[in-house]
Design an enzyme around this catalytic site. Structure first.
Site, PDB file in Angstrom:
ATOM      1  N   GLY A  42       8.294 -93.880  39.068  1.00 41.25           N
ATOM      2  CA  GLY A  42       7.769 -92.525  38.916  1.00 41.25           C
ATOM      3  C   GLY A  42       6.830 -92.043  40.013  1.00 41.25           C
ATOM      4  O   GLY A  42       6.791 -90.859  40.321  1.00 41.25           O
ATOM      5  N   GLU A  97      -0.549 -93.928  40.328  1.00 36.69           N
ATOM      6  CA  GLU A  97       0.292 -93.697  39.150  1.00 36.69           C
ATOM      7  C   GLU A  97       0.762 -92.251  39.099  1.00 36.69           C
ATOM      8  O   GLU A  97       0.087 -91.351  39.602  1.00 36.69           O
ATOM      9  CB  GLU A  97      -0.503 -94.000  37.874  1.00 36.69           C
ATOM     10  CG  GLU A  97      -0.196 -95.352  37.249  1.00 36.69           C
ATOM     11  CD  GLU A  97       1.180 -95.417  36.581  1.00 36.69           C
ATOM     12  OE1 GLU A  97       2.120 -94.681  36.995  1.00 36.69           O
ATOM     13  OE2 GLU A  97       1.316 -96.212  35.655  1.00 36.69           O
ATOM     14  N   ASP A  98       1.912 -92.030  38.502  1.00 39.66           N
ATOM     15  CA  ASP A  98       2.393 -90.670  38.296  1.00 39.66           C
ATOM     16  C   ASP A  98       1.720 -90.047  37.070  1.00 39.66           C
ATOM     17  O   ASP A  98       1.160 -88.970  37.133  1.00 39.66           O
ATOM     18  CB  ASP A  98       3.924 -90.632  38.156  1.00 39.66           C
ATOM     19  CG  ASP A  98       4.445 -91.629  37.120  1.00 39.66           C
ATOM     20  OD1 ASP A  98       3.666 -92.463  36.610  1.00 39.66           O
ATOM     21  OD2 ASP A  98       5.655 -91.584  36.815  1.00 39.66           O
ATOM     22  N   ASP A 101      -0.148 -92.192  30.010  1.00 42.90           N
ATOM     23  CA  ASP A 101       0.109 -91.697  28.665  1.00 42.90           C
ATOM     24  C   ASP A 101      -0.701 -92.524  27.676  1.00 42.90           C
ATOM     25  O   ASP A 101      -1.845 -92.209  27.382  1.00 42.90           O
ATOM     26  CB  ASP A 101       1.612 -91.750  28.400  1.00 42.90           C
ATOM     27  CG  ASP A 101       1.973 -91.145  27.063  1.00 42.90           C
ATOM     28  OD1 ASP A 101       1.132 -90.456  26.478  1.00 42.90           O
ATOM     29  OD2 ASP A 101       3.103 -91.366  26.591  1.00 42.90           O
ATOM     30  N   SER A 102      -0.148 -93.617  27.181  1.00 41.48           N
ATOM     31  CA  SER A 102      -0.909 -94.465  26.248  1.00 41.48           C
ATOM     32  C   SER A 102      -1.968 -95.278  26.980  1.00 41.48           C
ATOM     33  O   SER A 102      -2.928 -95.750  26.367  1.00 41.48           O
ATOM     34  CB  SER A 102       0.035 -95.421  25.529  1.00 41.48           C
ATOM     35  OG  SER A 102       0.582 -96.351  26.447  1.00 41.48           O
ATOM     36  N   GLY A 103      -1.783 -95.470  28.286  1.00 42.35           N
ATOM     37  CA  GLY A 103      -2.697 -96.311  29.050  1.00 42.35           C
ATOM     38  C   GLY A 103      -2.268 -97.776  29.071  1.00 42.35           C
ATOM     39  O   GLY A 103      -2.898 -98.601  29.730  1.00 42.35           O
ATOM     40  N   THR A 105       0.434 -99.285  30.394  1.00 44.20           N
ATOM     41  CA  THR A 105       0.896 -99.752  31.699  1.00 44.20           C
ATOM     42  C   THR A 105      -0.300-100.054  32.589  1.00 44.20           C
ATOM     43  O   THR A 105      -0.401-101.118  33.189  1.00 44.20           O
ATOM     44  CB  THR A 105       1.763 -98.668  32.387  1.00 44.20           C
ATOM     45  OG1 THR A 105       2.841 -98.322  31.511  1.00 44.20           O
ATOM     46  CG2 THR A 105       2.323 -99.162  33.713  1.00 44.20           C
ATOM     47  N   ASP A 157      11.125 -88.923  35.528  1.00 39.67           N
ATOM     48  CA  ASP A 157      12.514 -88.801  35.089  1.00 39.67           C
ATOM     49  C   ASP A 157      12.655 -88.757  33.576  1.00 39.67           C
ATOM     50  O   ASP A 157      11.754 -89.129  32.836  1.00 39.67           O
ATOM     51  CB  ASP A 157      13.318 -90.000  35.569  1.00 39.67           C
ATOM     52  CG  ASP A 157      13.007 -91.250  34.736  1.00 39.67           C
ATOM     53  OD1 ASP A 157      11.806 -91.587  34.612  1.00 39.67           O
ATOM     54  OD2 ASP A 157      13.938 -91.859  34.182  1.00 39.67           O
ATOM     55  N   ARG A 163      14.172 -86.526  38.867  1.00 43.49           N
ATOM     56  CA  ARG A 163      13.099 -87.019  39.743  1.00 43.49           C
ATOM     57  C   ARG A 163      12.953 -86.158  41.003  1.00 43.49           C
ATOM     58  O   ARG A 163      11.886 -86.072  41.586  1.00 43.49           O
ATOM     59  CB  ARG A 163      13.390 -88.454  40.201  1.00 43.49           C
ATOM     60  CG  ARG A 163      13.295 -89.506  39.122  1.00 43.49           C
ATOM     61  CD  ARG A 163      13.267 -90.894  39.757  1.00 43.49           C
ATOM     62  NE  ARG A 163      13.581 -91.952  38.805  1.00 43.49           N
ATOM     63  CZ  ARG A 163      12.699 -92.527  37.996  1.00 43.49           C
ATOM     64  NH1 ARG A 163      11.447 -92.125  38.003  1.00 43.49           N
ATOM     65  NH2 ARG A 163      13.066 -93.489  37.171  1.00 43.49           N
TER      66      ARG A 163
HETATM   67  P1  IMP Z   1       1.802 -95.489  29.438  1.00 43.97           P
HETATM   68  O1  IMP Z   1       1.968 -96.978  29.606  1.00 43.97           O
HETATM   69  O2  IMP Z   1       2.075 -95.050  28.021  1.00 43.97           O
HETATM   70  O3  IMP Z   1       0.461 -94.975  29.945  1.00 43.97           O
HETATM   71  O4  IMP Z   1       2.963 -94.807  30.229  1.00 43.97           O
HETATM   72  C1  IMP Z   1       2.962 -94.773  31.568  1.00 43.97           C
HETATM   73  C2  IMP Z   1       4.348 -94.629  32.175  1.00 43.97           C
HETATM   74  O5  IMP Z   1       5.309 -94.046  31.302  1.00 43.97           O
HETATM   75  C3  IMP Z   1       4.241 -93.661  33.332  1.00 43.97           C
HETATM   76  O6  IMP Z   1       3.866 -94.304  34.501  1.00 43.97           O
HETATM   77  C4  IMP Z   1       5.624 -93.053  33.385  1.00 43.97           C
HETATM   78  O7  IMP Z   1       6.453 -93.863  34.188  1.00 43.97           O
HETATM   79  C5  IMP Z   1       6.082 -93.062  31.957  1.00 43.97           C
HETATM   80  N1  IMP Z   1       5.843 -91.741  31.324  1.00 43.97           N
HETATM   81  C6  IMP Z   1       4.848 -91.397  30.463  1.00 43.97           C
HETATM   82  N2  IMP Z   1       4.919 -90.116  30.105  1.00 43.97           N
HETATM   83  C7  IMP Z   1       5.971 -89.603  30.784  1.00 43.97           C
HETATM   84  C8  IMP Z   1       6.548 -88.267  30.840  1.00 43.97           C
HETATM   85  O8  IMP Z   1       6.100 -87.289  30.228  1.00 43.97           O
HETATM   86  N3  IMP Z   1       7.625 -88.151  31.663  1.00 43.97           N
HETATM   87  C9  IMP Z   1       8.158 -89.190  32.385  1.00 43.97           C
HETATM   88  N4  IMP Z   1       7.637 -90.422  32.355  1.00 43.97           N
HETATM   89  C10 IMP Z   1       6.561 -90.636  31.563  1.00 43.97           C
HETATM   90 MG    MG Z   2       4.779 -94.706  36.159  1.00 42.37          MG
END
Ligand code: IMP
Ligand code: MG
Length: 180
Positions: A42, A97-98, A101-103, A105, A157, A163
């Site tokens: 991303g 990071e792009d 969301d939940s944090g 990753t 994506d 993308r």
């Molecule tokens: P997390 O681990 O929930 O913080 O998610 C992080 C990863 O999920 C990001 O780096 C993205 O690759 C993917 N992601 C989260 N939200 C979106 C979205 O709205 N569109 C596309 N990818 C997302």
């Molecule tokens: Mg990402």
């Protein structure tokens, strides 16, 4: 079938913000040579724009994680698909990071990168979803706060589509879903 998209941020709005972030980072890292660590896939568009706007010397490396299967909902599981090529012990590491969301990753990556004992560790994210995080994450540079709804474009994506779009848009059918 084509998905209906709702425009969110234009290419121009994003470029302006990326330039602003690059100015701050160039100032803060003056005299240093950080390694920008992009989280694939991303962040590849954001990282390439950011890198070209930085006025300080820097290196680029990538790692790849997966937390989302073929759906717009997180699986809650983070897997490392590709590790770094460079040695980051004693280096200034800036994780790119792009979207956060939940944090999950980021907190997973923070733990595994800190274990390699970098000289410093900071995070720049283009987007961060505005809602209570499941995990607390240390973001030093943030482009935009974003509301709920699944975003595509500018590297992001949905099932590997969209993308390449120069701006960011919501998948229309994700917008009225309840928050995860
Ligand atoms: P997390 O681990 O929930 O913080 O998610 C992080 C990863 O999920 C990001 O780096 C993205 O690759 C993917 N992601 C989260 N939200 C979106 C979205 O709205 N569109 C596309 N990818 C997302
Ligand atoms: Mg990402």
């Amino acid at each position: 079938m084509e998905d209906e998209l709702i425009p969110f941020l234009s290419a121009g709005q994003i470029q302006k913000k990326v330039a602003e972030l690059a100015r701050k980072i160039s100032r803060d890292y003056d005299g240093k040579k950080p390694v920008l660590v992009g989280v694939l896939k991303g962040s590849f568009v954001f990282l390439s724009d950011l890198s070209r706007k930085l006025t300080i010397p820097h290196e680029v490396d990538f790692l790849e994680t997966e937390s989302y299967g073929p759906s717009t909902l997180t699986s809650g599981v983070v897997r490392l698909l590709k590790d770094l090529r460079s040695e980051i012990t004693g280096r200034e590491v800036l994780l790119v990071e792009d979207i956060i969301d939940s944090g999950l990753t980021l907190s997973y990556l923070e733990r595994s990168l800190l274990a390699k004992k970098p000289k410093s560790f900071a995070v720049v994210t283009l987007l961060e979803r505005k809602r209570s995080k499941r995990v607390k994450v240390p973001v030093r540079y943030r482009g935009f706060w974003v509301p709920g709804g699944f975003l595509v474009g500018y590297g992001l994506d949905y099932n590997e589509k969209y993308r390449h779009l120069p701006g960011l848009a919501f998948l229309a059918r994700s917008v009225n879903q309840p928050e995860k």
